[in-house]
Write an enzyme that holds these catalytic residues in place. Structure first.
Site, PDB file in Angstrom:
ATOM      1  N   ASN A  60       0.876  -1.171   0.000  1.00  7.27           N
ATOM      2  CA  ASN A  60       0.000   0.000   0.000  1.00  7.27           C
ATOM      3  C   ASN A  60       0.913   1.221   0.000  1.00  7.27           C
ATOM      4  OD1 ASN A  60      -1.786   2.075   0.464  1.00  7.27           O
ATOM      5  ND2 ASN A  60      -2.763   1.154   2.249  1.00  7.27           N
ATOM      6  N   ARG A 104      -2.559  -2.070  -3.544  1.00  6.39           N
ATOM      7  CA  ARG A 104      -3.761  -1.253  -3.368  1.00  6.39           C
ATOM      8  C   ARG A 104      -3.663  -0.064  -4.311  1.00  6.39           C
ATOM      9  NH1 ARG A 104      -5.022   3.447   0.855  1.00  6.39           N
ATOM     10  NH2 ARG A 104      -7.252   3.665   0.481  1.00  6.39           N
ATOM     11  N   HIS A 121     -12.756   2.991  -0.143  1.00  7.66           N
ATOM     12  CA  HIS A 121     -12.720   1.974   0.934  1.00  7.66           C
ATOM     13  C   HIS A 121     -13.379   0.671   0.481  1.00  7.66           C
ATOM     14  CE1 HIS A 121     -12.758   5.558   3.965  1.00  7.66           C
ATOM     15  NE2 HIS A 121     -11.506   5.208   3.700  1.00  7.66           N
ATOM     16  N   ARG A 178     -11.837  15.948   6.947  1.00  9.86           N
ATOM     17  CA  ARG A 178     -12.637  16.284   5.768  1.00  9.86           C
ATOM     18  C   ARG A 178     -14.052  16.662   6.181  1.00  9.86           C
ATOM     19  NH1 ARG A 178     -11.052  10.732   3.228  1.00  9.86           N
ATOM     20  NH2 ARG A 178      -8.838  11.045   2.794  1.00  9.86           N
ATOM     21  N   GLU A 180      -8.299  -5.186   5.206  1.00 10.97           N
ATOM     22  CA  GLU A 180      -8.116  -4.835   3.807  1.00 10.97           C
ATOM     23  C   GLU A 180      -6.936  -5.574   3.188  1.00 10.97           C
ATOM     24  OE1 GLU A 180      -9.131  -0.422   2.985  1.00 10.97           O
ATOM     25  OE2 GLU A 180      -8.619  -0.495   5.112  1.00 10.97           O
TER      26      GLU A 180
END
Length: 402
Positions: A10, A93, A182, A243, A386
């Site tokens: 990743n 990823r 996601h 955010r 993940e």
């Protein structure tokens, strides 16, 4: 295919997270992180799980090429090197796959070119992902490299959910639509939730709440995503650590015209200085809860805004699905913040949602139901994985192609 190991990479803009897994039993052999790449204070932390040894190095790591070579060296020291015949593939990823990539894909020149074309809609993520891919290819050009896309799980959304209400010609010209993110987490958690309920994914409707510093919700019907909260970028949707989530687009015009802010300044405000951090100066839910316990009104308001948005999405996705079998909380906040879970479903008893206070207070790494036995809808905590999802998809694809 002779090897049974998959290395998951990743690659971020200044970091590389990695895990080496043995797919015979999905066990982890090694995990690590390289951070602050390009700085004098770079750090590599590597743990060999077969021996329990952890090594940490600090000092300048110039770029991703140097970072991955350092990772390869650490793996070699444990007898798990990239030159091992046991290594079947490297899974990467990749954040944005647009509409072109709907499933894991073996990487070739055409795939790389398309990921490059998507950089304008993922300017922070896709370039870093590409750097990791190219460096890994240089280290093992003979090894299959697989891209697993954050957006792929959400490509099953109907057009009614994926389209914005703007001129379709303009939208298509500039690739403007709701992609969602996601996805590997939502896919894993939806499937694991069905397993927790003793059912197949095709039988279950789940609302998945991935609550970390980045946060997103999804409505999953029979194992397929039919709606998700993030959009063209990861800015849309829930209140997040830094955010804003959902916002009247006219706020941007107002800040530009009246506030005399540049586009870059507005971008920074909404992505890095909003959300919980913008509301109260903290984006760590643990610190926010501590401040609330001490009577901090600013932190309490930030928490209430966070929960209000979360409830709106739970209700909206309940309406989208029509029937809900489970609501699953996952990721750092979702898995660990009991007060968030309790507050999110409080007042939703009419929808069949409730948590049992004792079950909700229990911490653990295993998937678990935290609703009362009498609840019409299961409320669950399902730790995400993940890396395992990326490794599983990578290994399955490589096996098909050999």
């Amino acid at each position: 295919m002779t090897g049974t190991r998959v290395l998951v990479l990743n690659s971020g803009s200044s970091s590389v997270k990695y895990q080496l897994l043995d797919m015979r039993d999905s066990s982890r052999l090694a995990v690590g992180l390289v951070e602050r790449i390009g700085e004098q204070t770079s750090r590599l932390k590597h743990t060999c799980l077969t021996s329990g040894d952890t090594r940490e190095h600090t000092g300048p790591i110039a770029d991703h090429d140097a970072a991955l070579k350092a990772v390869a060296e650490e793996l070699s020291r444990d007898g798990l090197g990239l030159d091992s015949p046991e290594l079947a593939a490297i899974g990467h990823r990749v954040v944005h796959g647009g509409m072109f990539f709907t499933e894991p894909t073996v990487i070739d020149d055409e795939v790389i070119a398309e990921i490059e074309r998507l950089i304008p809609v993922a300017p922070l993520h896709n370039p870093a992902n590409l750097t990791g891919i190219r460096t890994a290819q240089a280290l093992r050009p003979d090894l299959p490299q697989v891209a697993v896309f954050d957006t792929a799980f959400h490509t099953t959304m109907p057009e009614s959910a994926a389209r914005y209400a703007i001129d379709p010609k303009i939208a298509d010209r500039h690739r403007i639509r709701r992609y969602g993110f996601h996805g590997t987490s939502h896919a894993y958690v939806a499937r694991a939730t069905a397993e927790l309920l003793g059912k197949s994914p095709e039988e279950v409707n789940v609302i998945v709440l991935h609550l970390g510093n980045g946060a997103s919700a999804s409505a999953v019907r029979g194992g397929r995503c039919v709606d998700t909260s993030m959009g063209l970028t990861p800015l849309e949707g829930l209140v997040m650590g830094t955010r804003s989530g959902d916002l009247d687009p006219a706020v941007i015009f107002h800040l530009a015209r009246v506030g005399h802010m540049s586009m870059d300044e507005i971008d920074t405000l909404l992505n890095k200085r909003s959300g919980l951090f913008g509301l109260c100066g903290d984006n760590d839910m643990r610190e926010i809860r501590r401040r609330i316990d001490e009577g901090d009104e600013e932190a309490a308001l930030a928490f209430d805004i966070y929960i209000h948005r979360l409830k709106k999405y739970i209700g909206a996705y309940y309406a989208v699905l029509g029937r809900v079998d489970a609501v699953a909380f996952t990721a750092g906040v979702g898995e660990n913040a009991a007060p968030v879970r309790e507050a999110a479903v409080s007042g939703l008893e009419g929808l069949g949602l409730a948590v049992d206070p004792e079950r909700n207070a229990v911490r653990g790494d295993a998937p678990r139901v935290i609703s009362p036995d009498s609840a019409r809808v299961a409320v669950a905590v399902v730790p995400t994985d993940e890396e395992l999802e990326i490794a599983t998809q990578t290994y399955a694809l490589v096996g098909k192609n050999t």
